[in-house]
Each structure stands twice: as C-alpha cells, then as structure tokens.
Write a protein that holds these residues in place. Structure first.
Motif, PDB file in Angstrom:
ATOM      1  N   ARG A 118       0.816  -1.208   0.000  1.00 48.54           N
ATOM      2  CA  ARG A 118       0.000   0.000   0.000  1.00 48.54           C
ATOM      3  C   ARG A 118       0.857   1.268   0.000  1.00 48.54           C
ATOM      4  N   PHE A 119       2.172   1.124   0.188  1.00 44.74           N
ATOM      5  CA  PHE A 119       3.079   2.269   0.074  1.00 44.74           C
ATOM      6  C   PHE A 119       4.421   1.753  -0.452  1.00 44.74           C
ATOM      7  N   ALA A 120       5.126   2.603  -1.198  1.00 42.14           N
ATOM      8  CA  ALA A 120       6.374   2.161  -1.823  1.00 42.14           C
ATOM      9  C   ALA A 120       7.204   3.365  -2.237  1.00 42.14           C
ATOM     10  N   GLY A 121       8.496   3.119  -2.420  1.00 40.07           N
ATOM     11  CA  GLY A 121       9.380   4.188  -2.877  1.00 40.07           C
ATOM     12  C   GLY A 121      10.843   3.807  -2.763  1.00 40.07           C
ATOM     13  N   PRO A 122      11.722   4.662  -3.258  1.00 40.96           N
ATOM     14  CA  PRO A 122      13.145   4.338  -3.335  1.00 40.96           C
ATOM     15  C   PRO A 122      13.967   4.868  -2.164  1.00 40.96           C
ATOM     16  N   VAL A 123      15.170   4.349  -2.058  1.00 45.36           N
ATOM     17  CA  VAL A 123      16.195   5.010  -1.256  1.00 45.36           C
ATOM     18  C   VAL A 123      16.567   6.265  -2.026  1.00 45.36           C
ATOM     19  N   ALA A 124      16.232   7.415  -1.487  1.00 45.74           N
ATOM     20  CA  ALA A 124      16.533   8.666  -2.178  1.00 45.74           C
ATOM     21  C   ALA A 124      18.038   8.923  -2.209  1.00 45.74           C
ATOM     22  N   GLU A 125      18.673   8.694  -1.059  1.00 45.19           N
ATOM     23  CA  GLU A 125      20.134   8.788  -1.001  1.00 45.19           C
ATOM     24  C   GLU A 125      20.636   7.878   0.102  1.00 45.19           C
ATOM     25  N   HIS A 126      21.620   7.074  -0.241  1.00 46.82           N
ATOM     26  CA  HIS A 126      22.210   6.220   0.781  1.00 46.82           C
ATOM     27  C   HIS A 126      23.332   7.000   1.456  1.00 46.82           C
ATOM     28  N   CYS A 127      24.472   6.381   1.689  1.00 49.78           N
ATOM     29  CA  CYS A 127      25.532   7.028   2.471  1.00 49.78           C
ATOM     30  C   CYS A 127      26.693   7.516   1.614  1.00 49.78           C
ATOM     31  N   ASP A 128      26.536   7.464   0.298  1.00 49.03           N
ATOM     32  CA  ASP A 128      27.671   7.724  -0.591  1.00 49.03           C
ATOM     33  C   ASP A 128      27.653   9.094  -1.256  1.00 49.03           C
ATOM     34  N   ASN A 129      26.707   9.971  -0.862  1.00 44.18           N
ATOM     35  CA  ASN A 129      26.584  11.317  -1.422  1.00 44.18           C
ATOM     36  C   ASN A 129      26.162  11.309  -2.887  1.00 44.18           C
ATOM     37  N   PHE A 130      25.398  10.291  -3.299  1.00 39.01           N
ATOM     38  CA  PHE A 130      24.838  10.258  -4.639  1.00 39.01           C
ATOM     39  C   PHE A 130      23.324  10.274  -4.515  1.00 39.01           C
ATOM     40  N   SER A 131      22.708  11.337  -5.030  1.00 40.60           N
ATOM     41  CA  SER A 131      21.265  11.531  -4.905  1.00 40.60           C
ATOM     42  C   SER A 131      20.529  10.918  -6.093  1.00 40.60           C
ATOM     43  N   ASN A 132      19.477  10.185  -5.828  1.00 41.94           N
ATOM     44  CA  ASN A 132      18.707   9.534  -6.892  1.00 41.94           C
ATOM     45  C   ASN A 132      17.577  10.411  -7.415  1.00 41.94           C
ATOM     46  N   TRP A 133      17.804  11.717  -7.432  1.00 44.67           N
ATOM     47  CA  TRP A 133      16.799  12.616  -7.983  1.00 44.67           C
ATOM     48  C   TRP A 133      17.490  13.771  -8.702  1.00 44.67           C
ATOM     49  N   ASN A 134      16.719  14.557  -9.391  1.00 46.84           N
ATOM     50  CA  ASN A 134      17.236  15.708 -10.133  1.00 46.84           C
ATOM     51  C   ASN A 134      17.496  16.841  -9.148  1.00 46.84           C
ATOM     52  N   SER A 135      18.697  16.865  -8.606  1.00 50.22           N
ATOM     53  CA  SER A 135      19.011  17.790  -7.520  1.00 50.22           C
ATOM     54  C   SER A 135      19.732  19.040  -8.017  1.00 50.22           C
ATOM     55  N   GLU A 136      19.344  20.162  -7.418  1.00 47.28           N
ATOM     56  CA  GLU A 136      20.041  21.418  -7.663  1.00 47.28           C
ATOM     57  C   GLU A 136      21.043  21.709  -6.544  1.00 47.28           C
ATOM     58  N   VAL A 137      20.893  21.032  -5.413  1.00 53.49           N
ATOM     59  CA  VAL A 137      21.776  21.304  -4.276  1.00 53.49           C
ATOM     60  C   VAL A 137      22.941  20.322  -4.208  1.00 53.49           C
ATOM     61  N   ASN A 138      22.830  19.190  -4.894  1.00 46.75           N
ATOM     62  CA  ASN A 138      23.909  18.207  -4.933  1.00 46.75           C
ATOM     63  C   ASN A 138      24.208  17.846  -6.380  1.00 46.75           C
ATOM     64  N   PRO A 139      25.367  18.257  -6.914  1.00 49.78           N
ATOM     65  CA  PRO A 139      25.680  17.985  -8.323  1.00 49.78           C
ATOM     66  C   PRO A 139      25.866  16.511  -8.632  1.00 49.78           C
ATOM     67  N   TYR A 140      26.060  15.698  -7.600  1.00 50.64           N
ATOM     68  CA  TYR A 140      26.287  14.266  -7.797  1.00 50.64           C
ATOM     69  C   TYR A 140      24.945  13.552  -7.679  1.00 50.64           C
ATOM     70  N   ASN A 141      24.243  13.480  -8.810  1.00 49.70           N
ATOM     71  CA  ASN A 141      22.895  12.923  -8.781  1.00 49.70           C
ATOM     72  C   ASN A 141      22.579  12.154 -10.058  1.00 49.70           C
ATOM     73  N   SER A 142      21.521  11.360  -9.999  1.00 41.11           N
ATOM     74  CA  SER A 142      21.186  10.419 -11.069  1.00 41.11           C
ATOM     75  C   SER A 142      20.714  11.094 -12.348  1.00 41.11           C
ATOM     76  N   MET A 143      20.402  12.377 -12.289  1.00 47.45           N
ATOM     77  CA  MET A 143      19.971  13.085 -13.490  1.00 47.45           C
ATOM     78  C   MET A 143      21.164  13.626 -14.270  1.00 47.45           C
ATOM     79  N   LYS A 144      22.205  13.981 -13.562  1.00 48.85           N
ATOM     80  CA  LYS A 144      23.362  14.601 -14.204  1.00 48.85           C
ATOM     81  C   LYS A 144      24.457  13.612 -14.560  1.00 48.85           C
ATOM     82  N   MET A 145      24.405  12.409 -13.998  1.00 45.36           N
ATOM     83  CA  MET A 145      25.414  11.385 -14.288  1.00 45.36           C
ATOM     84  C   MET A 145      24.835  10.016 -14.022  1.00 45.36           C
ATOM     85  N   GLY A 146      25.556   8.969 -14.405  1.00 48.56           N
ATOM     86  CA  GLY A 146      25.039   7.619 -14.229  1.00 48.56           C
ATOM     87  C   GLY A 146      23.814   7.387 -15.093  1.00 48.56           C
ATOM     88  N   PRO A 147      22.680   7.073 -14.521  1.00 45.27           N
ATOM     89  CA  PRO A 147      21.471   6.796 -15.321  1.00 45.27           C
ATOM     90  C   PRO A 147      20.999   7.978 -16.162  1.00 45.27           C
TER      91      PRO A 147
END
Length: 506
Positions: A118-147
């Motif tokens: 009835r509820f679900a979602g991702p780990v937004a960020e684990h412990c490695d400083n890589f954000s799994n969203w389109n972030s403006e505050v963290n340049p290390y994110n899944s929109m700008k690199m990786g996927p």
C-alpha cells in the motif's frame, strides 16, 4: 423570496464546506509542538510497503557499504576491490556503471500494486553522497550522471498513479566521516569530484559514533565538538530533504539511524517543515526514526530487521529485506520465500506494526525473478486473505504458539531460522470481526486448541459467535469450551502459506 432562498442556500453550503475542511494545524520547531502530530490513519491501515536499496553500489554486488569498506584496509571488500579494480580506482569511477537501462518505473509500480503493498518508494540517497533525484543542491545525482534519469521523480509519478502512498528513505546522516578523506587513499582532487567525498574529518570520527549496536549507530552520549558535523554538512543535509519534499511531495519519510548526529534544532526544523506540508498538500504524512534518534512520540519507531516480541499500544514499523544477508543486490544472496514474508507480515501486524520490505534491483534496473515472483505470490495471498491484514487493529493479545523468535542485534526479535508450526496463531480485529491466522500448516482434519479463549486464558470473557475459513467452502467444525477454542482443520487447505479463520465475537 426566491433570491433570499438562493442566498440562504449558498450561505448554508459555504458554512458546511468550512466545517468539513480539516482543521489546519501549524507545528513549531519544538519537541512539544511536534509531539502533537498524529500518526496518519492511512499508515495504520496500510500495513505493507516496499522500498529498495538501489544505486552505484548495485554494480559491484558486494553490498551498499562498498563505498566505505573499499577504502578500509584489512576489510574483505578492500581486498576484493584492490584485486579486481586496482587500488587507485575511486568510487566515483563506478558511477557510469549504474545505468538503470532496464528500469521502467511504471512496471515496478504495477508490481508493487500487484504484491498488495500500500506504500512504496526508493532510497533517495544512501551514504555515498549520490542523490537519486534531479538535484540542484547536490551535483552528484542520477539526473546529471550515471542513469541520467530522475529516479525519484519517475517513481513518484508511477507509484502515485497506481494509488499507492509514496515514500522516500534517507541515509545520508551517515556521510559525516563515511569516506576516510584523511587517509590518502581517497582522491579528493579528481576533477569534478572535489566535494564528492565530503569534508576532512579526524580519523576516529566515523567509529566514534559506532558505540552500541553495531551498524545501527545507536548512540546516546554527548557529541564532542571535534567530532560534530560542520554547519555546511548539516545545511546540505537539510537542503537535500527539503528538495525532495518540495519537488515530490512524499507521503512518508523514512530515516536511517545516526539521525542523532544532526543538531537538535536542525532535526526539529526539518520535521516541522515536513509536518507543516500537511496543510498545504491537504494530506496526512508520516515519518520514521530508529533507536533513540528522536524523542518518543515525534514519529514512528522503526526496528531494523526486528519486530516486537509482544503487542504494544503504539504503531511501529519494521524495515526488513527479502535477502537475509543483503540490502542491495549481491552476487550471492540468501533469499526468503513468500511464505516467510507473509508469516513475518502477519506477526508484525498482530503486534500493532507495519512491514517495509526491501528488494534488491540490479544496477541496470531489473528486479530479481525470485523476488518478482515472490511478490506476486504475496499479492495473491493478500487478495484472498487481506481483510485479516489491512485496516485491522491488534486484538487484546497478539496470539499464541510454541515457536519463539530470536533476539535481533538491532533491537526486538527476528525470525531467521524460525519455522512456525500449526500451533502458532496470530490475532487481528476489525470491529466485531476476529481474524485468527494460522502460520504453520495443519494436517487434514487436525484438532486445534487455542488456549487464549479458555476459562483461564487471556480473554476468558470473549465469546465466539461464528467461525469460517477464508478461501474455503468447507464448513469448519469448531466449539468453545472451558479449555479454549477448538477448531478442526479443513480437509483441503485453501493455500499453503497461512490459513485465516474469520470469527465474529462478542
């Protein structure tokens, strides 16, 4: 006259609308104020959710702590990394291998729906400083690199479209001292990644907080100033959370341990910011925490891989993984089956808890087939027996049986190596309905005796008026005597996971 009548009608409708509007509550950044926040009823009704550790670490297949252990001399991961990739190969160089090339958010959301979650979602960020969203505050994110995809955004849309509540989990309190920037083994000069590995901390900082229960980060002492996180770290920690809150409107925020590391005033400010979104969004939200990272009553207590041994009066949460030995995808995983997960869910719900189940996608975005098929099996069971789970509340006692759970290192008890028998039952209620779930399979026609309902049992005054077996057309023989509730098992089992007897009581 007609005009007066119309005006009166409009005014009456306006007043009724005002009365029907939920009362707007404003929370201040204080524990006293935040304690007045109520756990949302949807959470208490939902019971079952899914999340997933998925990120750069999914490529190496040795666990979500890879980015920490690869720099830790003497650790098996460090040895493996040195032999396979070379000692000079840095963690950020793995980012291109986190491709998510097979990831289809809509497919995942439909699977979650079919599983009965009835509820679900991702780990937004684990412990490695890589954000799994389109972030403006963290340049290390899944929109700008990786996927190069907004993973949180895609999942937010797809999961909400399926009618499920959307959750995000945050683990980034652990990032303070996560990388040994003082050691010389971390390349903090790599072009474009100068800030990826965080600030330089004292060598003993990370382990200073590892007092108590292993990786859970359980810590109740005062933090010495020389080990405390910097203002810039705390500021970015909050900014990341605020960004996800504002851009994706999650229904639930899940926090890993080490939340205590963040100064009290900043934790209070973050929680107030989120709780005050209820008025803006016109929906109730929830939050969880571990150990003693927050005062009681501020949010929902979560037990990592653990559960209560008895029924408690407050709602709580278990986060557990489909793999006994992994949170993220590994080459070698010891997996549960759907029967084990169903038994765990029923046990947790009977004690006033909910289950957040972790699965382990591969780096390219495939959900392992054993988990995919297992989730569908859980969904099939819940489709028939879900009324014993959803929207229920605990009975006077959680159940009875001969099987004992084992002590859990992160608190509570856990079921690794535990096999339930036909004498193990769990109880839930909804109005005058009592659901008696049998965790182990009985023999055909076996006589079962539930001592809870005996003259000297825990509920001697409860009288059963009727009883049937959900999913079966057999007339179940039963009786209530001074010795307890007698039930004769069916000749044909309606399923091989867990049987649910539905009783009406007074």
């Amino acid at each position: 006259m007609k005009r007066i009548f119309c005006c009166t009608l409009v005014m009456s409708f306006f007043l009724m609308t005002l009365i029907a509007q939920p009362k707007s509550i404003s929370y201040s950044a204080s524990w006293e104020s935040l304690k007045s926040h109520q756990i949302p009823e949807w959470f208490r009704d939902a019971k079952f959710g899914i999340y997933f550790h998925w990120g750069i670490y999914s490529y190496m297949g040795m666990g979500e702590w890879y980015s920490h252990y690869m720099y830790n001399e003497g650790h098996a991961v460090h040895k493996h990394h040195k032999e396979v990739y070379g000692e000079d190969f840095q963690y950020h160089q793995f980012i291109p291998y986190f491709t998510a090339s097979e990831f289809v958010a809509e497919d995942w959301a439909k699977l979650f729906k079919a599983s009965g979650a009835r509820f679900a979602g991702p780990v937004a960020e684990h412990c490695d400083n890589f954000s799994n969203w389109n972030s403006e505050v963290n340049p290390y994110n899944s929109m700008k690199m990786g996927p190069r995809r907004d993973i949180v955004g895609e999942l937010s849309k797809a999961i909400k479209k399926e009618g499920l509540k959307f959750i995000t989990s945050f683990h980034h309190s652990w990032e303070w001292g996560w990388y040994p920037t003082w050691s010389g083994r971390v390349d903090t000069t790599a072009v474009g990644f100068e800030k990826f590995y965080g600030e330089r901390t004292l060598p003993e900082t990370f382990d200073y907080f590892r007092q108590g229960v292993r990786e859970s980060g359980y810590f109740t002492g005062d933090i010495l100033p020389r080990y405390a996180p910097s203002e810039s770290f705390v500021s970015l920690w909050k900014q990341k959370i605020y960004e996800v809150i504002d851009n994706y409107q999650p229904d639930f925020l899940w926090f890993d341990s080490r939340l205590f590391l963040i100064p009290e005033k900043d934790r209070q400010a973050m929680i107030a910011y989120y709780y005050n979104k209820e008025s803006e969004w016109k929906k109730k939200v929830g939050m969880s925490y571990k150990n003693k990272d927050l005062p009681e009553g501020i949010a929902i207590l979560d037990l990592e891989r653990g559960r209560m041994n008895e029924k408690v009066e407050f709602p709580w949460l278990t986060d557990d993984s489909w793999a006994w030995n992994a949170w993220s995808w590994k080459h070698k995983m010891r997996l549960k089956n759907s029967d084990i997960v169903i038994d765990e869910l029923v046990d947790i719900v009977s004690k006033n808890g909910c289950l957040l189940l972790n699965i382990t996608p591969t780096c390219d975005g495939r959900i392992p087939e054993e988990m995919r098929s297992g989730l569908l099996e859980i969904g099939q069971w819940l489709k028939v027996n879900g009324e014993a789970v959803y929207n229920t509340r605990p009975f006077i006692t959680y159940g009875e049986g001969i099987t004992k759970l084992k002590k859990n290192v992160f608190g509570g008890v856990q079921g690794d190596g535990v096999d339930y028998t036909a004498q193990d039952f769990r109880f839930t209620t909804n109005g005058d309905k009592l659901y008696i779930t049998q965790l182990g399979m009985p023999a055909a026609g076996e006589k079962l005796l539930l001592h809870t309902f005996s003259k000297n049992g825990k509920v001697p005054d409860i009288k059963i008026k009727s009883l049937k077996l959900i999913g079966s057309k057999e007339n179940i023989r039963w009786s209530q005597t001074s010795e307890g509730l007698v039930i004769y098992a069916p000749k044909v089992l309606p399923n091989t996971k867990a049987l649910v007897y539905k009783a009406v009581y007074e």
